[in-house]
Write an enzyme that holds these catalytic residues in place. Structure first.
Site, PDB file in Angstrom:
ATOM      1  N   CYS A  32       0.807  -1.220   0.000  1.00 53.32           N
ATOM      2  CA  CYS A  32       0.000   0.000   0.000  1.00 53.32           C
ATOM      3  C   CYS A  32       0.839   1.268   0.000  1.00 53.32           C
ATOM      4  O   CYS A  32       0.302   2.370  -0.128  1.00 53.32           O
ATOM      5  CB  CYS A  32      -0.951  -0.018   1.195  1.00 53.32           C
ATOM      6  SG  CYS A  32      -1.924  -1.529   1.253  1.00 53.32           S
ATOM      7  N   GLU A  78      -0.613   4.893  14.435  1.00 53.13           N
ATOM      8  CA  GLU A  78      -0.223   6.059  13.650  1.00 53.13           C
ATOM      9  C   GLU A  78      -0.411   7.358  14.424  1.00 53.13           C
ATOM     10  O   GLU A  78       0.446   8.244  14.387  1.00 53.13           O
ATOM     11  CB  GLU A  78      -1.023   6.106  12.343  1.00 53.13           C
ATOM     12  CG  GLU A  78      -0.595   7.252  11.435  1.00 53.13           C
ATOM     13  CD  GLU A  78      -1.274   7.233  10.084  1.00 53.13           C
ATOM     14  OE1 GLU A  78      -0.864   8.028   9.213  1.00 53.13           O
ATOM     15  OE2 GLU A  78      -2.221   6.441   9.887  1.00 53.13           O
ATOM     16  N   PHE A 131       1.693  -3.618   3.917  1.00 49.95           N
ATOM     17  CA  PHE A 131       2.026  -4.931   4.456  1.00 49.95           C
ATOM     18  C   PHE A 131       3.502  -5.217   4.172  1.00 49.95           C
ATOM     19  O   PHE A 131       4.019  -4.907   3.102  1.00 49.95           O
ATOM     20  CB  PHE A 131       1.179  -6.018   3.803  1.00 49.95           C
ATOM     21  CG  PHE A 131      -0.253  -6.056   4.265  1.00 49.95           C
ATOM     22  CD1 PHE A 131      -0.685  -5.337   5.365  1.00 49.95           C
ATOM     23  CD2 PHE A 131      -1.178  -6.832   3.593  1.00 49.95           C
ATOM     24  CE1 PHE A 131      -2.000  -5.389   5.788  1.00 49.95           C
ATOM     25  CE2 PHE A 131      -2.506  -6.894   4.000  1.00 49.95           C
ATOM     26  CZ  PHE A 131      -2.914  -6.162   5.101  1.00 49.95           C
ATOM     27  N   HIS A 154      -9.777   1.959   0.701  1.00 51.98           N
ATOM     28  CA  HIS A 154      -8.317   1.770   0.612  1.00 51.98           C
ATOM     29  C   HIS A 154      -7.959   1.262  -0.772  1.00 51.98           C
ATOM     30  O   HIS A 154      -8.277   0.139  -1.141  1.00 51.98           O
ATOM     31  CB  HIS A 154      -7.883   0.783   1.687  1.00 51.98           C
ATOM     32  CG  HIS A 154      -6.404   0.705   1.875  1.00 51.98           C
ATOM     33  ND1 HIS A 154      -5.504   1.403   1.100  1.00 51.98           N
ATOM     34  CD2 HIS A 154      -5.644  -0.024   2.753  1.00 51.98           C
ATOM     35  CE1 HIS A 154      -4.282   1.126   1.493  1.00 51.98           C
ATOM     36  NE2 HIS A 154      -4.336   0.273   2.486  1.00 51.98           N
ATOM     37  N   HIS A 211      -2.441   7.525   6.931  1.00 47.94           N
ATOM     38  CA  HIS A 211      -2.742   6.236   6.298  1.00 47.94           C
ATOM     39  C   HIS A 211      -4.149   5.820   6.726  1.00 47.94           C
ATOM     40  O   HIS A 211      -4.926   5.378   5.896  1.00 47.94           O
ATOM     41  CB  HIS A 211      -1.700   5.203   6.718  1.00 47.94           C
ATOM     42  CG  HIS A 211      -1.828   3.908   5.998  1.00 47.94           C
ATOM     43  ND1 HIS A 211      -1.801   3.817   4.623  1.00 47.94           N
ATOM     44  CD2 HIS A 211      -1.980   2.647   6.458  1.00 47.94           C
ATOM     45  CE1 HIS A 211      -1.944   2.558   4.271  1.00 47.94           C
ATOM     46  NE2 HIS A 211      -2.053   1.816   5.357  1.00 47.94           N
ATOM     47  N   LYS A 244      -9.512   8.004   3.380  1.00 48.36           N
ATOM     48  CA  LYS A 244      -9.974   6.627   3.157  1.00 48.36           C
ATOM     49  C   LYS A 244     -11.376   6.415   3.713  1.00 48.36           C
ATOM     50  O   LYS A 244     -12.053   5.451   3.350  1.00 48.36           O
ATOM     51  CB  LYS A 244      -9.012   5.622   3.799  1.00 48.36           C
ATOM     52  CG  LYS A 244      -7.699   5.433   3.048  1.00 48.36           C
ATOM     53  CD  LYS A 244      -6.883   4.317   3.662  1.00 48.36           C
ATOM     54  CE  LYS A 244      -5.557   4.108   2.955  1.00 48.36           C
ATOM     55  NZ  LYS A 244      -4.577   5.161   3.263  1.00 48.36           N
TER      56      LYS A 244
END
Length: 417
Positions: free
Chosen positions: A165, A316, A403, A342, A305, A337
């Site tokens: 991502c 985060e 990831f 996403h 994110h 998002k």
């Protein structure tokens, strides 16, 4: 060696909440959700039955039938978004040295639908390997920038970055450095993804990564809300034209913003889970600030994110508090998002656009769908909840994580001579 300055002169967006740049921005400011029941296949046996699909996208509006059949959706999306960005930039390609124009693109997966369908068709047969001759060229992740380059004759650096991502944020940082170092005048950069397929949804469901709020898809992506239960898968593309400043000035280009820095780091912790203390996230934001020559108090807004996962959102925000200290409460923090879902490898690109446009328009898009306060989140942080907020924006940061522990961060600044 003095580094060249790099500016953004064109933008293109193909998203679940708008098929053009203007539609995307209008939907962001109005807090529109792109989540809805999946239309591409029968979801009866799937845990999650919704996603953020593109709306009213018809490949025949952009490609002839023969051309469209040679392109996976993720490559189609890349071409459409990059075409818009090139047009938006006002570039006269007939008068440009195409040896100094490159394409650096991001994709986390690439042609997943093509791979899925070809393997399923083979499995249904008698074992004879009858595959479409375009199977491999449609599937491979690097084919999107390849097709963009072929379409326009760009002969500069051409490749795809793959870091889950964080892919398109990685692409932007690479593009920044190529221009900074004087190797290219212009880079078309961004990312695309088209993973709303049986394999994509089934795979993420197996990881328990997706929201299963099937009774209310439009409210399922709810970053920072106490009742968040996973992310909502999206699809689409975002494109940016990055250009060396003097080159842009010489042709009288309009400038959206200056890309002044990028940072990279790794969590080195877990395949899919973030480090609970946000160590890698702290490092990537510090790296980005240092690379840009900024102090923490210079930052006005952070597009997080913010995927709407129980662990990721808290980690985060803890990292932001650590890096920015008392100034954190003065920053407009948001997660777009909540509206787009996403977009995996395309997330960094469309969220960079959602960070640049507030510099131009003086308004921060909201984090929608927030209903319940999470006691694990610092209440002094301004998460731009449910409504857009007006403010002057001089510096905007965008975080993207993937990831594998991949972290990328970019920062844009209002252009000044």
């Amino acid at each position: 060696m003095e580094l060249k300055r790099v500016v953004v002169t064109g933008l293109g967006a193909l998203t679940p909440i708008g098929n053009t740049l203007d539609e995307y921005w209008e939907s962001l400011v109005s807090g529109k959700s792109g989540a809805a029941p999946i239309t591409y296949y029968d979801t009866e046996k799937f845990k999650t039955k919704f996603a953020c699909e593109l709306k009213n996208f018809d490949a025949s509006d952009y490609f002839d039938r023969k051309e469209a059949r040679k392109l996976d959706k993720f490559a189609q999306y890349a071409i459409v978004a990059s075409d818009e960005a090139i047009k938006d930039s006002g570039l006269d390609l007939d008068n440009e040295n195409k040896l100094r124009i490159g394409v650096i693109w991001g994709a986390g997966i690439g042609g997943l639908e093509t791979f899925q369908n070809e393997v399923l068709n083979y499995a249904k047969g008698d074992g004879t390997p009858r595959f479409n001759p375009f199977f491999i060229p449609k599937m491979i992740a690097d084919i999107a920038p390849g097709n963009i380059s072929i379409r326009h004759g760009f002969m500069g650096p051409n490749y795809t970055t793959v870091s889950a991502c964080a892919s398109s944020a990685n692409a932007m940082i690479d593009a920044l450095n190529y221009i900074r170092l004087g190797y290219s005048d212009i880079i078309v950069t961004g990312g695309s993804e088209a993973a709303v397929t049986e394999a994509g949804m089934g795979g993420f469901n197996a990881m328990h990564a997706l929201s299963t709020r099937n009774e209310s898809p439009e409210t399922a992506s709810r970053p920072f809300d106490a009742n968040r239960d996973g992310f909502v898968l999206g699809e689409g593309a975002g494109a940016l034209i990055l250009e060396e400043l003097e080159h842009a000035k010489a042709r009288g280009a309009s400038i959206y913003a200056e890309l002044i820095g990028g940072g990279l780091s790794s969590d080195a912790y877990h395949m899919t889970a973030p480090h609970p203390d946000g160590i890698g996230v702290i490092a990537v934001m510090k790296n980005c600030l240092q690379n840009a020559g900024l102090k923490p108090e210079d930052v006005d807004t952070i597009n997080t994110h913010g995927t709407s996962t129980p662990l990721g959102d808290v980690a985060e925000l803890k990292a932001i508090s650590e890096v920015f200290g008392d100034h954190a409460k003065n920053i407009n923090i948001n997660s777009t998002k909540s509206m787009t879902g996403h977009l995996l490898g395309a997330a960094g690109a469309i969220e960079a656009i959602a960070s640049i446009l507030p510099i131009k328009h003086g308004i921060i898009p909201p984090t929608i769908n927030h209903e319940t306060v999470d006691e694990n989140i610092d209440p002094s942080l301004n998460l731009t909840l449910n409504k857009p907020q007006k403010r002057e924006v001089n510096v905007a940061m965008s975080n993207t994580f993937g990831f594998g522990g991949h972290n990328a961060c970019v920062v844009f600044k209002k252009y000044q001579e």
